[in-house]
Design a protein around this motif. Structure first.
Motif, PDB file in Angstrom:
ATOM      1  N   THR A   1       0.818  -1.211   0.000  1.00 43.34           N
ATOM      2  CA  THR A   1       0.000   0.000   0.000  1.00 43.34           C
ATOM      3  C   THR A   1       0.855   1.265   0.000  1.00 43.34           C
ATOM      4  O   THR A   1       0.603   2.203  -0.769  1.00 43.34           O
TER       5      THR A   1
ATOM      6  N   LEU B   1      -8.324   1.179  10.417  1.00 45.77           N
ATOM      7  CA  LEU B   1      -8.265   1.193   8.954  1.00 45.77           C
ATOM      8  C   LEU B   1      -9.587   0.725   8.370  1.00 45.77           C
ATOM      9  O   LEU B   1     -10.076   1.297   7.384  1.00 45.77           O
ATOM     10  N   ARG B   2     -10.199  -0.292   8.977  1.00 46.70           N
ATOM     11  CA  ARG B   2     -11.470  -0.786   8.473  1.00 46.70           C
ATOM     12  C   ARG B   2     -12.549   0.264   8.583  1.00 46.70           C
ATOM     13  O   ARG B   2     -13.362   0.434   7.660  1.00 46.70           O
ATOM     14  N   GLU B   3     -12.568   0.987   9.690  1.00 46.36           N
ATOM     15  CA  GLU B   3     -13.567   2.042   9.859  1.00 46.36           C
ATOM     16  C   GLU B   3     -13.326   3.178   8.869  1.00 46.36           C
ATOM     17  O   GLU B   3     -14.271   3.749   8.326  1.00 46.36           O
ATOM     18  N   ALA B   4     -12.042   3.485   8.619  1.00 44.63           N
ATOM     19  CA  ALA B   4     -11.721   4.592   7.716  1.00 44.63           C
ATOM     20  C   ALA B   4     -12.078   4.269   6.271  1.00 44.63           C
ATOM     21  O   ALA B   4     -12.340   5.176   5.467  1.00 44.63           O
ATOM     22  N   THR B   5     -12.104   2.995   5.934  1.00 39.28           N
ATOM     23  CA  THR B   5     -12.410   2.605   4.552  1.00 39.28           C
ATOM     24  C   THR B   5     -13.744   1.886   4.447  1.00 39.28           C
ATOM     25  O   THR B   5     -13.986   1.138   3.502  1.00 39.28           O
TER      26      THR B   5
ATOM     27  N   GLN C   1     -15.871   1.884   1.198  1.00 40.28           N
ATOM     28  CA  GLN C   1     -15.348   1.252  -0.009  1.00 40.28           C
ATOM     29  C   GLN C   1     -15.689  -0.242  -0.023  1.00 40.28           C
ATOM     30  O   GLN C   1     -15.421  -0.949   0.937  1.00 40.28           O
ATOM     31  N   ASP C   2     -16.341  -0.648  -1.085  1.00 41.18           N
ATOM     32  CA  ASP C   2     -16.695  -2.065  -1.229  1.00 41.18           C
ATOM     33  C   ASP C   2     -15.967  -2.626  -2.459  1.00 41.18           C
ATOM     34  O   ASP C   2     -16.372  -2.370  -3.597  1.00 41.18           O
ATOM     35  N   PRO C   3     -14.932  -3.383  -2.270  1.00 41.20           N
ATOM     36  CA  PRO C   3     -14.164  -3.892  -3.414  1.00 41.20           C
ATOM     37  C   PRO C   3     -14.912  -4.920  -4.258  1.00 41.20           C
ATOM     38  O   PRO C   3     -14.512  -5.222  -5.376  1.00 41.20           O
TER      39      PRO C   3
END
Length: 385
Positions: free
Chosen positions: A296, A365-369, A372-374
């Motif tokens: 990343t 990080l999960r909360e910040a993203t 976004q659904d990949p």
């Protein structure tokens, strides 16, 4: 007059007569053509001179009752004779996969048509030497380490096969005695069979092609002159050999007989796998474990190389998982002297155990993203299909 002429040339056509022509017809046709193409009547005409030679040769055969009969039988046996392809001289080039020079000269492995016709047009003539025989080809296997296959190595191969008997040294005769010349074939190993106007050659039944008869056979080989034996040779395996590849070593096979050359040795190579490196043609492959953060945010990581110091590859920020990086000149050496590359594929390693700090960071990080659904695009494309 050669056997080749009997098979290549149509003497009836040269004189313009039928195969059933009477001697008087053949003589008349020859006289007519001879007057027309005689060199004295065609001074300076090379084609007329060549034609005169052709009809003279044809007449010399067809006017002789015995030679004409032999000619007819030979062409009947081979269905009208061979023809040399246009643009090639007799004895040069291929014909149906064979070289005419080999066929008529008898220099090939099978002896050529010279063997067959040795008794057809020259009955009673025998060869004074036994034919040398090439040794058999031999196959074996060897296993190499991955590194030896890449770099090349020399291996010891123990071969077991048939060779000259060590007791009688290949003669087949008991110690203190010697074999005698075969009385049936006079040492040629071939016998002739009379077929009327033809004489066919075949392997002598008394000596089985050896040309020698053993009265007091060697107890070790029972008179064959051959025995099973073992030998060890050193074989050079070239650099870059692949798993399953077969290497040819000329002249390293079974020994020949009666002065004949040895056969060839074929070595099939099995390469043991390496714990780190793989191979794709002339390229080495390696899988490089990386973290999610390195892909990343970007990073520089060290990668091992075969038989050399580690190399550093630069991972740009946002690099997708399983991307392959090329390291020039770190692969397998090719036959032409060039070298392949090393292909380094990065692969994310998911940690199995997380401490509290690492877990908190990943949860943040999960909360910040979270928006976004990949897999959103994947689901939509699946509906369209």
């Amino acid at each position: 007059m050669s056997t080749k002429d009997f098979l290549e040339k149509d003497y009836y056509k040269a004189l313009g007569v039928a195969k059933t022509a009477k001697p008087a017809e053949i003589k008349a046709a020859y006289r007519k053509l001879a007057r027309k193409y005689h060199p004295d009547a065609n001074k300076g005409d090379a084609s007329a001179e060549e034609r005169f030679k052709e009809i003279s040769e044809a007449y010399s055969v067809l006017s002789d009752e015995k030679r004409r009969k032999e000619y007819d039988e030979a062409r009947s046996l081979f269905g009208g004779g061979f023809r040399v392809p246009t643009g090639q001289r007799p004895g040069q080039g291929g014909f149906g996969g064979f070289d005419l020079g080999d066929i008529f000269s008898g220099t090939g492995d099978g002896g050529g048509l010279g063997d067959i016709f040795g008794g057809v047009f020259n009955r009673g003539r025998t060869t004074t030497q036994s034919r040398a025989r090439r040794g058999a080809d031999v196959e074996t296997e060897t296993s190499l380490t991955f590194s030896d296959a890449i770099d090349g190595t020399t291996v010891s191969l123990r071969l077991t096969g048939e060779g000259p008997c060590p007791t009688c040294h290949g003669t087949g005769a008991k110690a203190g005695t010697v074999p005698r010349m075969c009385p049936s074939c006079q040492g040629t190993g071939q016998s002739s069979r009379n077929l009327g106007s033809f004489g066919m050659s075949e392997v002598c039944k008394e000596c089985h092609g050896r040309g020698l008869v053993v009265d007091d056979p060697c107890p070790a080989c029972t008179g064959s002159g051959r025995a099973m034996s073992s030998r060890t040779i050193q074989a050079r395996i070239p650099a870059g050999v692949a798993d399953g590849q077969k290497i040819k070593l000329a002249g390293k096979g079974a020994p020949g007989e009666r002065g004949g050359p040895s056969g060839d040795l074929y070595v099939r190579v099995h390469v043991k796998p390496h714990p780190v490196f793989g191979r794709s043609a002339a390229n080495l492959t390696v899988t490089v474990p990386v973290t999610f953060a390195e892909l990343t945010l970007g990073a520089e990581v060290k990668v091992p190389s075969h038989r050399g110091a580690p190399v550093t590859i630069r991972i740009p920020p946002g690099t997708p998982n399983r991307r392959t990086f090329t390291v020039r000149g770190k692969g397998v050496r090719r036959k032409d002297g060039t070298t392949g590359n090393m292909l380094a594929t990065v692969e994310v390693m998911v940690p199995k155990d997380l401490n509290s700090k690492a877990r908190s960071a990943i949860e943040e990080l999960r909360e910040a993203t979270a928006g976004q659904d990949p897999r959103e695009d994947l689901l939509e494309r699946a509906k369209e299909a």
